[in-house]
Write a protein that holds these residues in place. Structure first.
Motif, PDB file in Angstrom:
ATOM      1  N   LEU A  10      -1.532  -3.322   2.913  1.00 39.86           N
ATOM      2  CA  LEU A  10      -0.582  -2.209   1.952  1.00 39.86           C
ATOM      3  C   LEU A  10      -0.270  -1.158   2.757  1.00 39.86           C
ATOM      4  CD1 LEU A  10      -2.161  -2.845  -1.685  1.00 39.86           C
ATOM      5  CD2 LEU A  10      -0.278  -3.896  -0.616  1.00 39.86           C
ATOM      6  N   ASP A  11       0.934  -0.604   2.758  1.00 39.79           N
ATOM      7  CA  ASP A  11       1.565   0.753   3.097  1.00 39.79           C
ATOM      8  C   ASP A  11       0.791   1.550   2.017  1.00 39.79           C
ATOM      9  OD1 ASP A  11       2.864   2.815   4.067  1.00 39.79           O
ATOM     10  OD2 ASP A  11       4.134   2.384   2.315  1.00 39.79           O
ATOM     11  N   ARG A  12       0.606   2.874   2.209  1.00 39.64           N
ATOM     12  CA  ARG A  12      -0.116   3.897   1.157  1.00 39.64           C
ATOM     13  C   ARG A  12       1.046   4.521   0.516  1.00 39.64           C
ATOM     14  NH1 ARG A  12      -3.740   8.930   2.438  1.00 39.64           N
ATOM     15  NH2 ARG A  12      -1.664   9.869   2.111  1.00 39.64           N
ATOM     16  N   ASP A  13       1.836   5.494   1.200  1.00 38.45           N
ATOM     17  CA  ASP A  13       2.518   6.279   0.378  1.00 38.45           C
ATOM     18  C   ASP A  13       3.985   5.590   0.020  1.00 38.45           C
ATOM     19  OD1 ASP A  13       0.847   8.442   0.809  1.00 38.45           O
ATOM     20  OD2 ASP A  13       1.654   9.111   2.733  1.00 38.45           O
ATOM     21  N   GLY A  14       4.460   5.756  -1.332  1.00 36.18           N
ATOM     22  CA  GLY A  14       5.546   5.092  -1.554  1.00 36.18           C
ATOM     23  C   GLY A  14       5.306   3.592  -1.637  1.00 36.18           C
ATOM     24  N   THR A  15       4.034   3.070  -1.660  1.00 34.10           N
ATOM     25  CA  THR A  15       3.957   1.975  -2.001  1.00 34.10           C
ATOM     26  C   THR A  15       2.686   1.619  -3.051  1.00 34.10           C
ATOM     27  OG1 THR A  15       4.633   0.786   0.403  1.00 34.10           O
ATOM     28  CG2 THR A  15       3.086  -0.653  -1.282  1.00 34.10           C
ATOM     29  N   ILE A  16       1.732   2.639  -2.711  1.00 31.42           N
ATOM     30  CA  ILE A  16       0.364   2.435  -3.980  1.00 31.42           C
ATOM     31  C   ILE A  16       0.769   3.749  -4.564  1.00 31.42           C
ATOM     32  CG2 ILE A  16      -1.797   2.797  -4.094  1.00 31.42           C
ATOM     33  CD1 ILE A  16      -2.220   1.051  -1.244  1.00 31.42           C
ATOM     34  N   GLY A 141       5.317  -2.937   1.929  1.00 33.26           N
ATOM     35  CA  GLY A 141       5.420  -1.444   2.095  1.00 33.26           C
ATOM     36  C   GLY A 141       6.988  -1.281   1.650  1.00 33.26           C
ATOM     37  N   ASP A 142       7.311   0.096   1.612  1.00 33.73           N
ATOM     38  CA  ASP A 142       8.534   0.687   1.341  1.00 33.73           C
ATOM     39  C   ASP A 142       9.560   0.828   2.525  1.00 33.73           C
ATOM     40  OD1 ASP A 142       6.989   2.682   1.927  1.00 33.73           O
ATOM     41  OD2 ASP A 142       8.720   4.078   1.025  1.00 33.73           O
ATOM     42  N   LYS A 143       9.084   0.768   3.568  1.00 33.08           N
ATOM     43  CA  LYS A 143       9.963   1.309   4.599  1.00 33.08           C
ATOM     44  C   LYS A 143      10.222   0.034   5.529  1.00 33.08           C
ATOM     45  CE  LYS A 143       9.433   5.849   5.387  1.00 33.08           C
ATOM     46  NZ  LYS A 143       8.785   7.199   6.335  1.00 33.08           N
ATOM     47  N   ILE A 144      11.114   0.045   6.526  1.00 30.88           N
ATOM     48  CA  ILE A 144      11.553  -0.913   7.510  1.00 30.88           C
ATOM     49  C   ILE A 144      10.438  -0.990   8.778  1.00 30.88           C
ATOM     50  CG2 ILE A 144      12.952   0.836   8.878  1.00 30.88           C
ATOM     51  CD1 ILE A 144      14.747  -1.692   9.509  1.00 30.88           C
ATOM     52  N   VAL A 145       9.704  -0.081   8.621  1.00 34.06           N
ATOM     53  CA  VAL A 145       8.505   0.040   9.891  1.00 34.06           C
ATOM     54  C   VAL A 145       7.598  -0.995   9.201  1.00 34.06           C
ATOM     55  CG1 VAL A 145       9.128   2.064  10.776  1.00 34.06           C
ATOM     56  CG2 VAL A 145       7.587   2.015   9.011  1.00 34.06           C
ATOM     57  N   ASP A 146       7.294  -0.938   8.034  1.00 35.67           N
ATOM     58  CA  ASP A 146       6.231  -1.866   7.347  1.00 35.67           C
ATOM     59  C   ASP A 146       6.821  -3.351   7.531  1.00 35.67           C
ATOM     60  OD1 ASP A 146       4.617   0.388   6.039  1.00 35.67           O
ATOM     61  OD2 ASP A 146       6.400   0.596   4.858  1.00 35.67           O
ATOM     62  N   VAL A 147       8.034  -3.556   7.210  1.00 33.45           N
ATOM     63  CA  VAL A 147       8.349  -4.921   7.345  1.00 33.45           C
ATOM     64  C   VAL A 147       8.242  -5.302   8.901  1.00 33.45           C
ATOM     65  CG1 VAL A 147      10.538  -6.547   7.242  1.00 33.45           C
ATOM     66  CG2 VAL A 147       9.967  -4.808   5.536  1.00 33.45           C
TER      67      VAL A 147
END
Ligand SMILES: [Mg+2]
Length: 194
Positions: A10-16, A141-147
């Motif tokens: 899990l990404d943190r900021d914007g996801t959790i 995650g909420d960002k393209i970098v997460d994907v």
């Protein structure tokens, strides 16, 4: 014999927790997104290990400190006690390409979309006798970098529409998650555990 485990990265900021639009530096700024705690509890109850993977370049930029980031990571687990759950591991990347630093850049390849933090987590599980099954593990995650990080690590990427919601950017750049959900709770209940 080694145990095989599945992991929810899990990404943190914007996801959790809510993304405030800047680097979060204090507990008062750290607010869980509705349903996130329950989602983590449900995933762990279903057998997933939960690993938080977060870019914290505010450290290299001098906006936040290692102590603040680590305190917030501890605080997240304190908040998750309300759902009788916790994350298993947490990794953060302090570096930023525009702000070189002899210490923060030691772990080259940690900054998402590089998969360095995921690889480190998988190595740390292995050191404890647990083999991560990537094909049944997710990165949310909420960002393209997460994907992109999830794809590079051979995980199943899921985008959430909270935080930065880079759904259109993913389409434009052809970096496509296997699923898009309104938030972490819906990602877990409507896709990952469905
Ligand atoms: Mg984020």
């Amino acid at each position: 014999m080694a145990e095989t485990v599945k992991v929810l990265f899990l990404d943190r900021d914007g996801t959790i927790n809510e993304d405030t639009g800047s680097y979060i530096t204090s507990r008062a700024q750290f607010q869980l997104i509705e349903g996130a705690g329950e989602a983590i509890a449900l995933a762990r109850a279903a057998g997933y290990r939960v690993v938080v993977v977060t870019n914290q370049a505010g450290i290299a930029r001098g906006i936040t400190t290692i102590e603040q980031v680590e305190d917030l990571n501890r605080y997240l687990n304190e908040l998750l006690e309300a759902w009788h759950t916790r994350y298993d591991r947490c990794y953060y990347c302090p570096s930023h390409p525009d702000h070189p630093h002899p210490l923060y850049d030691l772990d080259a390849g940690c900054r998402k979309p590089e998969p360095g933090m995921v690889e480190r987590a998988i190595a740390d599980f292995l050191a404890e006798g647990q083999v991560v099954d990537r094909s049944s593990s997710f990165f949310v995650g909420d960002k393209i970098v997460d994907v992109e990080c999830g794809l590079r690590a051979g995980l199943r990427p899921v985008l959430v529409r909270t935080g930065h919601n880079e759904e259109q950017l993913c389409i434009n750049r052809g970096i496509i998650p296997e699923h898009v959900a309104d938030d972490l709770y819906r990602a877990v209940t409507g896709h990952i555990l469905a």
